[in-house]
Design a protein around this motif. Structure first.
Motif, PDB file in Angstrom:
ATOM      1  N   CYS A  65       1.636  -1.361   0.071  1.00  0.00           N
ATOM      2  CA  CYS A  65       0.282   0.223  -0.303  1.00  0.00           C
ATOM      3  C   CYS A  65       0.513   1.281   0.041  1.00  0.00           C
ATOM      4  O   CYS A  65       2.342   1.167   0.313  1.00  0.00           O
ATOM      5  N   LEU A  71      -2.661   3.177  -5.847  1.00  0.00           N
ATOM      6  CA  LEU A  71      -1.678   2.404  -5.024  1.00  0.00           C
ATOM      7  C   LEU A  71      -0.666   4.238  -5.021  1.00  0.00           C
ATOM      8  O   LEU A  71      -1.065   4.477  -3.116  1.00  0.00           O
ATOM      9  N   PHE A  91      -5.412  -1.145  -0.979  1.00  0.00           N
ATOM     10  CA  PHE A  91      -4.223  -2.089  -0.754  1.00  0.00           C
ATOM     11  C   PHE A  91      -4.179  -3.215  -1.967  1.00  0.00           C
ATOM     12  O   PHE A  91      -4.737  -3.244  -2.528  1.00  0.00           O
TER      13      PHE A  91
END
Length: 295
Positions: free
Chosen positions: A173, A231, A237
């Protein structure tokens, strides 16, 4: 249709006279009489109504007009030579086109290296690369709609596969995402509270999006490059192939998440020839070059 005033043979003779330094040398190389070459060039000039050559001493030199026309004539004769060579190759079964299905997690650099080695030997074969995902690749193999397929996992029943490489996925992430602040993610329930980015299957009849799919919120995109852009905006994520995000992790733009019992995932990639019985020489060559990248 207007007929051409000149012939390819006349232009080839003119090129030989210049390339070999005169009529006598060209006649020897072409195994023709010098008088026949003189006659061919003279007739070419007469037919076109322009002067192509001027003789200085014993050497023939191009006129300014001749230089321009000779340069263009080389393009024409090269095209015809290529056309004749292509016809010969097609007669021998050399494929004019090849289609390759590539699972999008397969490293593109490896494929480019194989194609680069294929190009000088390709004899004009055109190559189409289809990016595919999961059962989309399996579908191409079952339908025999491609000449070669790089697939992940076990190939469809009845098809043999040559192993290529393993690709590792990391859960990542953005560094500013709330998940990045967690040293350790103990269970799936924590992930399920956040948005997940997944990659859409390319199959026509069956879909099975790529990734862990327990999150309530989910965005589906067509490739990993789109997922990475999302992201980097601090959104969601995703499981991403490690080779695509090595630089982003090093710079700190993305953060790898530590998940209990599952720090990374592995996908095995292999090369499949969907219709081995009808595989042509160009496909065999490209197959060998792809395999050579992982010898």
């Amino acid at each position: 249709m207007d007929r051409a005033k000149s012939t390819l043979e006349q232009w080839r003779i003119l090129q030989a006279v210049i390339d070999f330094g005169g009529y006598a040398q060209a006649a020897q190389k072409l195994n023709k009489s010098q008088s026949s070459l003189n006659h061919a060039v003279a007739k070419l000039q007469q037919q076109l109504g322009v002067s192509l050559l001027e003789v200085h001493g014993r050497k023939a030199q191009l006129t300014p007009t001749g230089e321009v026309l000779l340069r263009h004539s080389r393009l024409v004769t090269q095209s015809v030579n290529h056309l004749e060579s292509l016809a010969t190759n097609l007669q021998k079964g050399w494929e004019p086109t090849l289609t390759l299905a590539r699972e999008i997690i397969y490293p593109i650099d490896d494929l480019i290296c194989a194609l680069d080695a294929f190009l000088p030997q390709s004899r004009g074969t055109r190559v189409t690369i289809l990016d595919s995902v999961i059962t989309g690749t399996q579908e191409h193999i079952k339908d025999k709609s491609v000449d070669l397929a790089i697939c992940g996992g076990v190939p469809p029943k009845g098809h043999l596969a040559e192993p290529l490489c393993d690709v590792f996925f990391l859960l990542v992430c953005h560094s500013s995402h709330p998940l990045a602040a967690l040293d350790h993610i103990e269970n799936d329930q924590i992930l399920a509270q956040h948005l997940q980015i997944v990659i859409k299957d390319t199959a026509r009849h069956q879909t099975s999006d790529l990734g862990w799919l327990k999150a309530e919120q989910r965005w589906t995109v067509s490739n990993f490059h789109e997922a990475i852009k999302i992201l980097k905006k601090g959104i969601g994520f995703c499981w991403i192939p490690s080779q695509l995000i090595a630089t982003d992790l090093e710079k700190g733009e993305l953060t790898q998440l530590t998940l209990a019992g599952n720090t990374q995932r592995k996908a095995m990639l292999s090369l499949v020839v969907p219709n081995r019985d009808e595989q042509g020489p160009a496909a065999k060559l490209l197959e060998s070059l792809i395999l050579a990248q992982h010898a």
